[in-house]
Scaffold this motif. Structure first.
Motif, mmCIF file in Angstrom:
data_model
loop_
_atom_site.group_PDB
_atom_site.id
_atom_site.type_symbol
_atom_site.label_atom_id
_atom_site.label_comp_id
_atom_site.label_asym_id
_atom_site.label_seq_id
_atom_site.Cartn_x
_atom_site.Cartn_y
_atom_site.Cartn_z
ATOM 1 N N SER A 1 0.826 -1.187 -0.078
ATOM 2 C CA SER A 1 -0.091 0.249 0.019
ATOM 3 C C SER A 1 0.834 1.175 0.025
ATOM 4 N N LYS A 2 0.251 2.461 -0.272
ATOM 5 C CA LYS A 2 1.038 3.697 -0.373
ATOM 6 C C LYS A 2 0.214 4.802 0.760
ATOM 7 N N GLY A 3 1.112 4.980 1.653
ATOM 8 C CA GLY A 3 0.691 6.047 2.435
ATOM 9 C C GLY A 3 0.288 5.767 3.990
ATOM 10 N N LYS A 4 -0.325 4.325 3.919
ATOM 11 C CA LYS A 4 -0.526 3.795 5.202
ATOM 12 C C LYS A 4 -0.748 2.334 5.053
ATOM 13 N N PRO A 5 -0.516 1.464 6.174
ATOM 14 C CA PRO A 5 -0.489 0.015 6.127
ATOM 15 C C PRO A 5 -1.521 -0.399 6.110
ATOM 16 N N LEU A 6 -1.697 -1.677 5.661
ATOM 17 C CA LEU A 6 -2.938 -2.611 5.623
ATOM 18 C C LEU A 6 -2.770 -3.398 6.708
ATOM 19 N N LEU A 7 -3.394 -3.099 7.869
ATOM 20 C CA LEU A 7 -3.120 -4.005 9.218
ATOM 21 C C LEU A 7 -4.239 -4.751 9.763
ATOM 22 N N THR A 8 -5.403 -4.328 9.183
ATOM 23 C CA THR A 8 -6.684 -4.868 9.713
ATOM 24 C C THR A 8 -7.543 -4.909 8.787
ATOM 25 N N PRO A 9 -8.661 -5.824 8.806
ATOM 26 C CA PRO A 9 -9.533 -6.000 7.732
ATOM 27 C C PRO A 9 -10.207 -4.437 7.415
ATOM 28 N N ALA A 10 -10.359 -3.736 8.358
ATOM 29 C CA ALA A 10 -11.181 -2.364 8.151
ATOM 30 C C ALA A 10 -9.988 -1.491 7.160
ATOM 31 N N ASP A 11 -8.854 -1.717 7.144
ATOM 32 C CA ASP A 11 -7.945 -0.837 6.540
ATOM 33 C C ASP A 11 -8.183 -0.900 4.909
ATOM 34 N N PHE A 12 -8.945 -2.149 4.476
ATOM 35 C CA PHE A 12 -9.064 -2.377 2.791
ATOM 36 C C PHE A 12 -10.172 -1.720 2.423
ATOM 37 N N ARG A 13 -11.012 -1.238 3.318
ATOM 38 C CA ARG A 13 -12.229 -0.487 2.840
ATOM 39 C C ARG A 13 -11.852 0.418 2.006
ATOM 40 N N GLY A 14 -12.557 0.501 0.606
ATOM 41 C CA GLY A 14 -12.200 1.284 -0.440
ATOM 42 C C GLY A 14 -11.159 1.389 -1.076
ATOM 43 N N GLN A 15 -10.099 0.340 -0.970
ATOM 44 C CA GLN A 15 -8.802 -0.007 -1.795
ATOM 45 C C GLN A 15 -8.949 -0.521 -2.942
ATOM 46 N N GLY B 1 -7.777 -14.050 -8.323
ATOM 47 C CA GLY B 1 -8.569 -14.863 -8.769
ATOM 48 C C GLY B 1 -10.145 -14.897 -8.155
ATOM 49 N N PRO B 2 -11.120 -15.517 -8.575
ATOM 50 C CA PRO B 2 -12.393 -15.235 -8.353
ATOM 51 C C PRO B 2 -12.596 -15.830 -6.754
ATOM 52 N N ALA B 3 -12.100 -16.790 -6.587
ATOM 53 C CA ALA B 3 -12.383 -17.401 -4.987
ATOM 54 C C ALA B 3 -11.657 -16.518 -4.133
ATOM 55 N N PHE B 4 -10.104 -16.286 -4.204
ATOM 56 C CA PHE B 4 -9.451 -15.568 -3.153
ATOM 57 C C PHE B 4 -9.989 -14.322 -3.184
ATOM 58 N N ASP B 5 -10.494 -13.578 -4.163
ATOM 59 C CA ASP B 5 -10.935 -12.251 -4.277
ATOM 60 C C ASP B 5 -12.070 -12.095 -3.600
ATOM 61 N N ARG B 6 -12.924 -12.932 -3.195
ATOM 62 C CA ARG B 6 -14.010 -12.947 -2.258
ATOM 63 C C ARG B 6 -13.620 -12.578 -0.999
ATOM 64 N N GLY B 7 -12.453 -12.868 -0.440
ATOM 65 C CA GLY B 7 -11.765 -12.572 0.777
ATOM 66 C C GLY B 7 -11.621 -10.990 0.957
ATOM 67 N N LEU B 8 -11.007 -10.652 -0.417
ATOM 68 C CA LEU B 8 -10.665 -9.193 -0.454
ATOM 69 C C LEU B 8 -11.979 -8.363 -0.095
ATOM 70 N N LYS B 9 -12.995 -8.721 -1.079
ATOM 71 C CA LYS B 9 -14.192 -8.014 -0.923
ATOM 72 C C LYS B 9 -14.806 -7.953 0.390
ATOM 73 N N ALA B 10 -14.730 -9.203 1.306
ATOM 74 C CA ALA B 10 -15.434 -9.321 2.392
ATOM 75 C C ALA B 10 -14.666 -8.207 3.184
ATOM 76 N N MET B 11 -13.528 -7.604 2.943
ATOM 77 C CA MET B 11 -12.889 -6.842 3.766
ATOM 78 C C MET B 11 -13.272 -5.546 3.399
ATOM 79 N N GLY B 12 -13.738 -5.299 2.236
ATOM 80 C CA GLY B 12 -14.103 -3.838 1.728
ATOM 81 C C GLY B 12 -13.438 -3.455 0.482
#
Length: 341
Positions: free
Chosen positions: A163-177, A183-194
């Motif tokens: 990431s740039k500017g701030k670290p991704l340390l918790t699921p909440a940090d992924f919101r809006g990224q 891949g489809p299955a793994f990306d579901r996990g990213l979507k679950a974090m926002g």
């Protein structure tokens, strides 16, 4: 007309010359048969540790086949683009290629079994992988899709969230990224974090990060170094979130034309290269964090609590997607993978 003495002598000399030439030709070694061309495409840059293993594998195939298999390696998407390698080999446009497991996407989603969040991060399990029931199960399914597997190359069980500017340390940090997905299955996990996953080939991620097309990415920690992500990202969180492998495969019709000796050369070189890849990947994973820090990246090794939070957020979404994509075969493969743990 009676032949003259001179003409008789000339005929004798010509006969002797012809006989001598024939004898000389039989004494010459037979011209060597042309080597069998084996063009192999892959996407990795020359500096990547697995790219170097592929070069070593190619040399070993040539040696073991006594030069009959002329392995020509084309890396960094220089022959065929990464997303086109599978079809190019299946059609017979080229003889050989290497792909990352998650590049099989919806064509053979079973290949994504190891990218399940925290599913197979054990190095001991990977030592057993090449000759395991799980690998054989996938090899059978690969053949049905038009390619014959010849080598497994473990690449990583250590990834980074960049990431740039701030670290991704918790699921909440992924919101809006906007984030490079894998891949489809793994990306579901990213979507679950926002996060919003974006499908981008590995060779194009650097440019996408540099231009702001995406905000962040997930990649092998060693690839973050070899692809110079440190020039466009300043924070990286090291997580054992997935295990990825590169595998080499050939066109089955081409393979069936090979001699038993050449097939044996491919088998032995594949077995050796699996070990080389495991060693190289462990070394690269160990050295990469410090190398990234030397370039000014703020590297954070995720804690047990942070990993538990990522797993809790991502694993259920992946499991649901993997089950939908793979059905009974997926359940069977997961059972075989569990035997390796």
């Amino acid at each position: 007309m009676t032949p003259t003495k001179t003409s008789s002598h000339l005929k004798t000399m010509l006969s002797l010359a012809a006989a001598t030439s024939a004898l000389a030709l039989t004494a010459l070694p037979m011209e060597a048969e042309a080597a069998t061309r084996m063009r192999c495409s892959h996407q990795l840059p020359p500096s990547h540790h697995i790219s170097k293993v592929i070069e070593r594998w190619a040399a070993e195939v040539k040696t073991l086949s006594d030069g009959n298999l002329d392995v020509q390696v084309f890396g960094a998407d220089s022959l065929i683009k990464a997303n086109d390698n599978i079809l190019a080999v299946a059609k017979g446009d080229i003889e050989c290629a290497f792909s990352l497991n998650f590049q099989w996407g919806k064509t053979l989603p079973l290949m994504n079994v190891t990218v399940g969040p925290y599913t197979m991060s054990s190095i001991d399990a990977w030592r057993k992988w090449p000759t395991s029931e799980a690998a054989a199960f996938l090899e059978e399914r690969l053949l049905k899709k038009g390619v014959r597997n010849v080598v497994w190359m473990f690449q990583t069980n250590t990834s980074v969230f960049t990431s740039k500017g701030k670290p991704l340390l918790t699921p909440a940090d992924f919101r809006g990224q906007k984030m490079r997905g894998i891949g489809p299955a793994f990306d579901r996990g990213l979507k679950a974090m926002g996060a919003t996953p974006v499908a981008i080939p590995g060779s194009e991620v650097y440019q996408a990060l540099a231009t702001g097309v995406i905000d962040s990415a997930i990649t092998d920690v060693a690839a973050a170094w070899s692809r110079k992500y440190y020039e466009v990202q300043d924070h990286m969180t090291v997580v054992p979130v997935l295990a990825a492998y590169l595998h080499g495969y050939v066109n089955p019709r081409w393979y069936d034309t090979l001699t038993d000796k050449d097939k044996a050369a491919l088998k032995k070189a594949g077995e050796d290269a699996a070990g080389w890849a495991l060693e190289a990947s462990q070394e690269a994973a160990a050295s990469a964090p410090a190398e990234l820090e030397s370039k000014g990246v703020k590297v954070h090794i995720a804690t047990a609590e942070e990993n538990a939070a990522f797993k809790a957020a991502m694993a259920p979404a992946f499991a649901e997607g993997f089950a939908d994509e793979t059905g009974a075969d997926g359940r069977k493969l997961l059972e075989l993978v569990q035997k390796l743990q």
